[in-house]
Motif scaffolding. Structure first.
Motif, mmCIF file in Angstrom:
data_model
loop_
_atom_site.group_PDB
_atom_site.id
_atom_site.type_symbol
_atom_site.label_atom_id
_atom_site.label_comp_id
_atom_site.label_asym_id
_atom_site.label_seq_id
_atom_site.Cartn_x
_atom_site.Cartn_y
_atom_site.Cartn_z
ATOM 1 N N UNK A 29 29.433 45.633 50.254
ATOM 2 C CA UNK A 29 28.617 44.444 50.459
ATOM 3 C C UNK A 29 29.458 43.191 50.217
ATOM 4 N N UNK A 30 29.277 42.130 51.009
ATOM 5 C CA UNK A 30 30.056 40.899 50.785
ATOM 6 C C UNK A 30 29.945 40.373 49.356
ATOM 7 N N UNK A 31 28.791 40.547 48.744
ATOM 8 C CA UNK A 31 28.632 40.093 47.356
ATOM 9 C C UNK A 31 29.534 40.881 46.414
ATOM 10 N N UNK A 32 29.787 42.131 46.755
ATOM 11 C CA UNK A 32 30.693 42.959 45.963
ATOM 12 C C UNK A 32 32.110 42.418 46.038
ATOM 13 N N UNK A 34 32.984 39.401 46.663
ATOM 14 C CA UNK A 34 33.026 38.133 45.927
ATOM 15 C C UNK A 34 33.110 38.364 44.427
ATOM 16 N N UNK A 35 32.355 39.337 43.923
ATOM 17 C CA UNK A 35 32.374 39.621 42.482
ATOM 18 C C UNK A 35 33.757 40.082 42.040
ATOM 19 N N UNK A 36 34.411 40.913 42.848
ATOM 20 C CA UNK A 36 35.754 41.372 42.498
ATOM 21 C C UNK A 36 36.762 40.232 42.556
ATOM 22 N N UNK A 37 36.621 39.361 43.541
ATOM 23 C CA UNK A 37 37.545 38.224 43.658
ATOM 24 C C UNK A 37 37.415 37.290 42.461
ATOM 25 N N UNK A 38 36.187 37.067 42.003
ATOM 26 C CA UNK A 38 35.966 36.217 40.827
ATOM 27 C C UNK A 38 36.604 36.829 39.589
ATOM 28 N N UNK A 39 36.429 38.125 39.431
ATOM 29 C CA UNK A 39 37.009 38.830 38.291
ATOM 30 C C UNK A 39 38.536 38.796 38.347
ATOM 31 N N UNK A 103 32.582 56.807 43.162
ATOM 32 C CA UNK A 103 32.191 56.250 41.872
ATOM 33 C C UNK A 103 33.239 55.293 41.320
ATOM 34 N N UNK A 104 34.498 55.513 41.646
ATOM 35 C CA UNK A 104 35.520 54.541 41.251
ATOM 36 C C UNK A 104 35.361 53.236 42.031
ATOM 37 N N UNK A 105 35.005 53.336 43.317
ATOM 38 C CA UNK A 105 34.677 52.128 44.083
ATOM 39 C C UNK A 105 33.522 51.401 43.424
ATOM 40 N N UNK A 106 32.496 52.162 43.033
ATOM 41 C CA UNK A 106 31.345 51.581 42.336
ATOM 42 C C UNK A 106 31.765 50.849 41.077
ATOM 43 N N UNK A 107 32.667 51.461 40.312
ATOM 44 C CA UNK A 107 33.117 50.856 39.061
ATOM 45 C C UNK A 107 33.836 49.540 39.317
ATOM 46 N N UNK A 108 34.719 49.539 40.295
ATOM 47 C CA UNK A 108 35.433 48.308 40.624
ATOM 48 C C UNK A 108 34.476 47.240 41.151
ATOM 49 N N UNK A 109 33.465 47.679 41.909
ATOM 50 C CA UNK A 109 32.535 46.742 42.540
ATOM 51 C C UNK A 109 31.650 46.015 41.543
ATOM 52 N N UNK A 110 31.545 46.519 40.325
ATOM 53 C CA UNK A 110 30.721 45.845 39.326
ATOM 54 C C UNK A 110 31.330 44.536 38.859
ATOM 55 N N UNK A 111 32.591 44.282 39.239
ATOM 56 C CA UNK A 111 33.200 42.987 38.964
ATOM 57 C C UNK A 111 33.620 42.771 37.529
ATOM 58 N N UNK A 112 33.972 43.842 36.820
ATOM 59 C CA UNK A 112 34.427 43.717 35.439
ATOM 60 C C UNK A 112 35.828 44.315 35.250
ATOM 61 N N UNK A 113 36.501 44.651 36.364
ATOM 62 C CA UNK A 113 37.795 45.321 36.254
ATOM 63 C C UNK A 113 38.983 44.419 36.568
ATOM 64 N N UNK A 114 38.748 43.260 37.133
ATOM 65 C CA UNK A 114 39.831 42.309 37.378
ATOM 66 C C UNK A 114 40.803 42.732 38.459
ATOM 67 N N UNK A 115 40.312 43.403 39.492
ATOM 68 C CA UNK A 115 41.190 43.851 40.571
ATOM 69 C C UNK A 115 40.887 43.076 41.851
ATOM 70 N N UNK A 116 41.873 43.064 42.737
ATOM 71 C CA UNK A 116 41.661 42.469 44.048
ATOM 72 C C UNK A 116 40.705 43.333 44.874
ATOM 73 N N UNK A 117 39.906 42.725 45.728
ATOM 74 C CA UNK A 117 39.003 43.521 46.571
ATOM 75 C C UNK A 117 39.726 44.558 47.417
ATOM 76 N N UNK A 118 40.983 44.283 47.772
ATOM 77 C CA UNK A 118 41.693 45.217 48.647
ATOM 78 C C UNK A 118 41.848 46.600 48.005
ATOM 79 N N UNK A 119 41.796 46.671 46.684
ATOM 80 C CA UNK A 119 41.922 47.967 46.020
ATOM 81 C C UNK A 119 40.702 48.844 46.313
ATOM 82 N N UNK A 120 39.504 48.264 46.192
ATOM 83 C CA UNK A 120 38.287 49.002 46.533
ATOM 84 C C UNK A 120 38.255 49.311 48.022
#
Length: 512
Positions: A29-32, A34-39, A103-120
């Motif tokens: 989702x685009x919001x996902x 955005x959340x990863x980019x912010x983190x 589930x790892x994608x899910x974990x990254x998508x929660x926006x608390x891991x500090x990774x670039x969206x490209x990883x997910x």
């Protein structure tokens, strides 16, 4: 085919099944994004500031106090993945690895891991191109989560390691990525750690097991009812008023199932008013809903644990919205390990009581006039004698597997990780227990069907007729001994597949 959309709030258990066992594609989702980019922006600011933060500018585990220079931090992340991809043994099934990756994608998508969206996005590409990493069965201690299994997944993103080929063979990851039109990823600070910290492998296996257990526990009611019918048992212990006075919800559901399945049966009608009939049936018959119902209640608890985990942040360290990066222990698999061990105990007992009914069906002194070992010509023929041996051996194995893994912690990492969950082992053996339960219910189904056939010309219940029809091609009619292994394999498929349950529910209504 459908899409599973990963939201910033996570995904559902049904989503995991759709990707792990189905053909669903994964979409972020685009919001996902955005959340990863912010983190990630928070991690970039920390790195620019030069202060030591675990996982960003320090080593890992017992090396957490070792500062790593900025120019070596990308190297640190790649080295982490290579060193932690240290599993051994046979590869995990494709469905488990796909569940773990989603589930790892899910974990990254929660926006608390500090990774670039490209990883997910790179993990999503592996899923959508059906590139499944080769993940060995041994390596995880369940803390800091499933490090080794997740590292084997992450290694494929780097173009290294192995993937599962079409026939289960090992294929070099670089070759598989080229074939799928994908390119390797270069990791930045924090990203290697974010790919491997967490409970995704344990949770993936637990979610698959929950789905399987729910089906098998209903099938256990079916096979119990058929066995009780074949042994001329009583339906009275399953009356609803007798279970209302001990109000365990699972027990009430199982009792209602069994009572309904025993209706409209000429076999049951034949002895309902017989004063010489046994006053009380054996425990394995009369107490079927007490055991199966307790297993259902255990499953309900496990479902709650898994549901909470699906919305949990299990990475370490976590990047908080206010800019802090804090170490946590949320990667520890104790909640999942305890739940898996509990469910394994329950499933093992569902199988154990089924085997006791099989033994009773085969014993001429206890089966109420059925022939010995359910053979019309016992002596020359052995009937289902050795099928019960097989069931007994499986019950014994399940008892060993029911010993909890989660009490077996061993210290690691120079005593930094001095208590681990063994949750990976707990969920792995739970899946074995459930596979064994499938075999045990298959033996009970086969024995019950043979018993009902031998009650002819009395006609069985609608459930009994459906079961006889489902096994007719494989099992045939009672007669001389046949090569039994293929018949038992066919019975396993009947238990595992939803078709028999669907056929029965068309006749008696929806089972709980």
């Amino acid at each position: 085919m459908s899409n599973v959309v990963v939201q910033p709030t996570g995904i559902t258990a049904a989503d995991v099944l759709a990707v792990a066992r189905g053909t669903a594609k994964v979409v972020l989702d685009p919001a996902t994004v955005a959340a990863m980019a912010t983190s990630r922006a928070i991690v970039d600011r920390i790195e620019a500031a030069g202060r030591p933060v675990y996982g960003v500018s320090t080593g890992f585990g017992a090396l957490a106090n070792t500062f790593v220079a900025p120019e070596r931090r990308a190297e640190l992340q790649h080295a982490l993945i290579r060193s932690h991809a240290a599993g051994v043994g046979a590869p995990m099934p494709r469905e488990v690895v796909r569940a773990m990756m989603l589930l790892r994608v899910r974990s990254l998508a929660l926006g608390r891991s500090g990774v670039r969206p490209l990883l997910a996005e790179a993990l999503v590409d592996l899923l959508n191109h059906d590139v499944t990493p080769w993940v060995p069965e041994h390596g995880s201690l369940g803390a800091s989560g499933d490090l080794a299994p997740l590292a084997h997944c992450a290694l494929v993103l780097l173009g290294e390691g192995w993937v599962l080929g079409p026939a289960g063979e090992r294929v070099p990851a670089a070759e598989a990525l080229r074939g799928a039109g994908l390119t390797p990823v270069a990791l930045a600070a924090k990203e290697g750690l974010a790919l491997i910290n967490g409970t995704d492998g344990m949770l993936g296996m637990l979610l698959l097991a929950i789905h399987d257990a729910a089906h098998l526990f209903t099938m256990a009611d079916v096979t119990a009812a058929l066995a009780i019918e074949a042994m001329l048992g009583s339906e009275r212990p399953f009356l609803p008023e007798l279970h209302a006075i001990r109000p365990h919800p699972g027990q009430a559901v199982s009792a209602a199932n069994i009572h309904r399945l025993l209706q409209h049966s000429a076999v049951m009608d034949s002895h309902r008013d017989d004063l010489a009939h046994a006053v009380q049936d054996a425990y394995s018959m009369r107490c079927a809903p007490q055991v199966a119902g307790a297993a259902r209640d255990t499953l309900a608890f496990v479902e709650q644990v898994a549901a909470r985990e699906l919305v949990s942040v299990v990475d370490n360290p976590v990047v908080l919205p206010d800019g802090r990066v804090e170490s946590t222990g949320n990667f520890h698999g104790a909640p999942l390990g305890f739940a898996a061990d509990f469910l394994a105990i329950a499933a093992a007992e569902v199988g154990a009581i089924a085997e006791r009914r099989v033994d009773r069906l085969l014993d001429v002194t206890r089966s109420r006039d059925l022939p010995a070992f359910l053979s019309p010509d016992a002596g020359v023929n052995s009937g289902l004698m050795i099928a019960q041996y097989t069931a007994a051996g499986i019950v014994a194995e399940n008892r060993r597997l029911a010993a909890p893994a989660s009490v077996d912690s061993l210290p690691t990492s120079g005593m930094q990780e001095d208590h681990v969950s063994m949750g990976w082992a707990a969920t792995r053996k739970l899946r074995t227990v459930l596979d064994n339960l499938t075999s045990l219910l298959a033996v009970e189904l086969l024995a019950a069907v043979r018993g009902l056939q031998l009650r002819a010309p009395l006609t069985p219940s609608p459930a009994g007729r459906a079961a006889v029809a489902a096994l007719r091609d494989a099992a045939g009619e009672p007669g001389p001994d046949v090569f039994l292994a293929p018949v038992m394999e066919a019975a396993r498929e009947v238990v595992r597949d939803p078709a028999l349950r669907t056929a029965i529910e068309r006749e008696v209504g929806t089972l709980g």
